[in-house]
Design an enzyme around this catalytic site. Structure first.
Site, PDB file in Angstrom:
ATOM      1  N   ALA A 129       3.312  -2.318  -7.799  1.00 24.03           N
ATOM      2  CA  ALA A 129       1.881  -2.712  -8.267  1.00 24.03           C
ATOM      3  C   ALA A 129       1.810  -3.213  -9.755  1.00 24.03           C
ATOM      4  CB  ALA A 129       0.795  -1.581  -8.137  1.00 24.03           C
ATOM      5  N   SER A 180       1.677   4.348 -10.268  1.00 26.44           N
ATOM      6  CA  SER A 180       1.349   3.034  -9.675  1.00 26.44           C
ATOM      7  C   SER A 180       1.955   3.079  -8.157  1.00 26.44           C
ATOM      8  CB  SER A 180       2.229   1.907 -10.340  1.00 26.44           C
ATOM      9  OG  SER A 180       3.594   1.982  -9.891  1.00 26.44           O
ATOM     10  N   ASP A 181       1.207   2.494  -7.451  1.00 24.55           N
ATOM     11  CA  ASP A 181       1.520   2.116  -6.115  1.00 24.55           C
ATOM     12  C   ASP A 181       2.870   1.298  -6.320  1.00 24.55           C
ATOM     13  OD1 ASP A 181       1.707   1.978  -3.403  1.00 24.55           O
ATOM     14  OD2 ASP A 181      -0.278   1.370  -3.132  1.00 24.55           O
ATOM     15  N   CYS A 182       3.600   1.255  -5.037  1.00 26.30           N
ATOM     16  CA  CYS A 182       5.126   0.812  -5.266  1.00 26.30           C
ATOM     17  C   CYS A 182       5.142  -0.799  -5.578  1.00 26.30           C
ATOM     18  CB  CYS A 182       5.835   1.137  -4.276  1.00 26.30           C
ATOM     19  SG  CYS A 182       6.001   3.106  -4.156  1.00 26.30           S
TER      20      CYS A 182
END
Length: 699
Positions: free
Chosen positions: A241, A237-239
């Protein structure tokens, strides 16, 4: 090591873990499991243009600057160098038991999102606006990072999957709506091609796409990425997200539910803390141990492929002295030269390096280090901004420097000072024989979710395609008092200098964020120590161009392939100090998989230099055709003056197919036209360069 052996190691290790231990390994800051002899590992590291955020490393030109080289081989070499320095640092981190953030071998780069809108602040992190260029250079970068040895030298990660390019201010709750035609023609090809190339990881985006959060997207992650493209690496995941799933997207009600929907969509690793709630999700029967195990095994396969569990760690023999060594510095210097794009030259350049009069360097980027770095940067052992570069190259000249103004704020009668410096800048230019206007931005103005909002920028996204007003005021005033003005524009995007400055300037150089020695490269270009060869990886729009709504993800009116009206400076354009003539373009072979085109290129000018040969395709197909040409092949070649080189370029049929409304690539109706030259075959490029591309027709 092949993936079968790595998978076996992973399965063996994971089989010895309790379900609770497996859950902890799905967090980016994975803790040690001492009873199994497993060290802690922090997955989060950055390497977009150098090993970032952890001490000294080579600071290469930023990604958008790398894109302007149109040179996959150079980009692969940069990726390999970043991986080498990453290994050097990792070896020392392990030696001293340092397993903190930014200390691992899993680089969350490259960013291969399409730079669809010039206002997007993170466009500087991308390879530009074209799917083929992004796919080609992204693949080259990944090959450099991962290497071709028995073990990965480091791991790359294609991000942000998918349909992600602003706005920054609302990215945590925004829903990007895109039809399948635009998705599979524009937004997804670079991801597909980097998966084909064997990228280790894929990062999901913050936003939703067509209703579903990108990090818990059944269609994108499962149907497309895993099943259609057969991606067997890890998804991260993006941080933060996954927290967006329940807090901002309101897709689930609880943290545990958010963790569950992401895991079920095979998001293996959480950058953030949402997977802390996997315990609750497991106890509520929202996820199974089999699903947790599958993600843990994919993650441990990556760690095995990096050689973490080998008795003799691979690449441990790279000497520490290779970090930021002369060889790497030389590559960085070469890259800085190759990324510069000369947009205009009235014949004033090159300026003889023995020039012994007064040179003024005026503007907010005269001595700026941040404008060399861009964002997601390493920290260099030496920086050479524009003014220092001019001093080093023009040793007989008197070089004076004035900031002249700030990037975008000007306050009169401000007690802190340094808010109104325009008269100082004008006076310095008026006393000079030549003025270098060092204008542009830095990552505090255009960047990632900066939180900074004023008349010019909204959380890192630009509100205007012109310069900030205070810089425009300075630049126009300098043009009033100095005849010989050279503009050096340092930013990560498209900026119109305005008609007065553009017309008055003897030369305009787009330098992007050119890395730690970018100022030296700029001065060397001005002195004619090399011939500029960079090409625009984005369209530079006129400042008053009627852009579509920023939140509209339809491609209509966007990029050179769909632009309405004319560009100020087109994608693929860039001037040189020499002259390259194209002749004898032919299709050497045509088959079901590829078309091979060859052309003779003669350096008919007075300098040796690099040329960026390009092939564009168009077809008449009223069903699915894009309005304009599409890049489908390129080759960077160095040609001595007076030399003729036969250049061969392969065109993958993938890039010649039309994309229908269901996102499928189909053979276009009618014939395909190819255009071979040093730029795209549009009227503006023809006018600016003075020549047209060679046209070929194929079935």
């Amino acid at each position: 090591m092949d993936k079968i052996r790595a998978s076996k190691i992973a399965k063996d290790l994971v089989s010895q873990m309790t379900v609770e231990e497996k859950m902890t390994q799905l967090l980016y800051n994975s803790p040690a499991i001492e009873r199994l002899g497993i060290q802690a590992y922090n997955w989060w590291n950055e390497g977009a243009h150098g090993v970032a955020r952890s001490g000294t490393a080579t600071v290469f030109p930023h990604t958008i600057a790398m894109a302007s080289t149109f040179d996959p081989e150079l980009i692969q070499n940069i990726g390999d160098t970043i991986a080498t320095e990453g290994r050097i640092k990792y070896n020392q981190h392990v030696k001293y038991n340092d397993f903190d953030i930014f200390k691992g071998l899993t680089f969350w780069a490259p960013n291969i999102n399409i730079f669809r809108d010039p206002r997007w602040g993170r466009g500087q992190e991308t390879f530009g606006e074209d799917p083929y260029l992004s796919a080609t250079l992204g693949t080259a970068f990944i090959k450099g990072i991962q290497g071709d040895g028995e073990f990965y030298k480091a791991c790359a990660c294609s991000k942000h999957f998918a349909v992600h390019s602003g706005p920054e201010k609302t990215r945590h709750g925004f829903d990007a709506i895109a039809d399948k035609h635009d998705m599979f023609e524009t937004y997804l090809p670079a991801f597909e091609k980097t998966v084909e190339a064997g990228v280790s990881g894929v990062m999901g985006a913050y936003n939703r796409t067509n209703g579903d959060p990108c990090c818990a997207h059944p269609y994108l992650l499962v149907d497309v990425l895993r099943n259609k493209w057969n991606f067997d690496g890890y998804i991260v995941s993006d941080c933060g997200a996954l927290g967006d799933i329940y807090r901002d997207h309101h897709y689930t009600e609880t943290k545990a539910e958010a963790a569950a929907v992401a895991l079920k969509c095979t998001c293996d690793l959480n950058c953030g803390d949402t997977y802390d709630a996997l315990v609750d999700a497991y106890e509520q029967d929202l996820v199974t141990e089999e699903e947790i195990t599958a993600s843990a095994e994919r993650l441990y396969t990556i760690r095995a492929l990096l050689g973490e569990f080998e008795e003799l760690r691979p690449y441990s023999d790279i000497p520490f002295e290779k970090l930021d060594c002369k060889e790497h510095q030389a590559l960085n210097h070469h890259a800085a030269q190759q990324c510069l794009v000369m947009l205009k030259n009235d014949g004033f350049l090159p300026l003889d390096k023995s020039f012994n009069k007064r040179i003024a360097v005026v503007g907010p980027n005269s001595l700026s280090v941040t404008a060399l770095e861009g964002n997601y940067n390493a920290y260099a052992s030496e920086y050479i901004p524009v003014a220092d570069g001019m001093r080093r190259v023009f040793t007989d000249a008197t070089v004076t420097v004035e900031k002249g103004c700030n990037y975008c704020d000007e306050f009169l009668n401000h007690w802190s000072g340094f808010q109104n410096m325009i008269s100082d800048g004008i006076a310095t230019a008026a006393a000079a024989d030549v003025t270098i206007l060092a204008l542009g931005l830095d990552c505090s103005i255009e960047g990632e979710d900066t939180g900074f909002d004023n008349d010019y920028t909204a959380c890192g996204d630009k509100k205007s395609l012109y310069l900030p007003a205070t810089q425009q005021k300075l630049a126009e005033a300098v043009c009033d008092v100095c005849d010989n003005v050279i503009v050096v524009l340092m930013c990560g995007s498209s900026i119109d200098l305005g008609e007065k400055v553009t017309n008055h300037a003897k030369a305009i150089i787009h330098a992007w964020y050119p890395g730690s020695v970018g100022g030296l490269a700029v001065a060397e270009l001005i002195a004619g120590q090399f011939s500029p060869a960079g090409r625009l990886p984005v369209t530079i729009f006129k400042g008053d161009h009627d852009m579509p709504d920023f939140e509209d993800y339809s491609m209509k009116g966007r990029t050179y392939r769909y632009i309405d009206g004319e560009a100020l400076f087109p994608f693929g354009y860039g001037l040189s100090f020499t002259k390259f003539d194209y002749s004898n373009a032919v299709t050497d072979s045509i088959d079901d998989d590829k078309i091979t085109v060859s052309v003779d290129i003669t350096n008919a000018g007075d300098m040796s230099g690099y040329e960026r040969a390009q092939v564009y395709a168009s077809y008449t197909d009223s069903r699915y055709a894009t309005p304009h040409y599409q890049l489908c092949a390129l080759k960077s070649v160095e040609i001595n003056k007076g030399e003729t080189v036969k250049v061969t370029m392969d065109i993958d049929r993938y890039w010649l197919k039309a994309v229908n409304d269901e996102g499928e690539r189909v053979e276009p109706n009618g014939k395909i036209k190819l255009y071979v030259g040093g730029h795209q075959p549009d009227a503006v490029s023809n006018r600016l360069t003075g020549y047209e591309c060679i046209e070929l027709e194929i079935k």
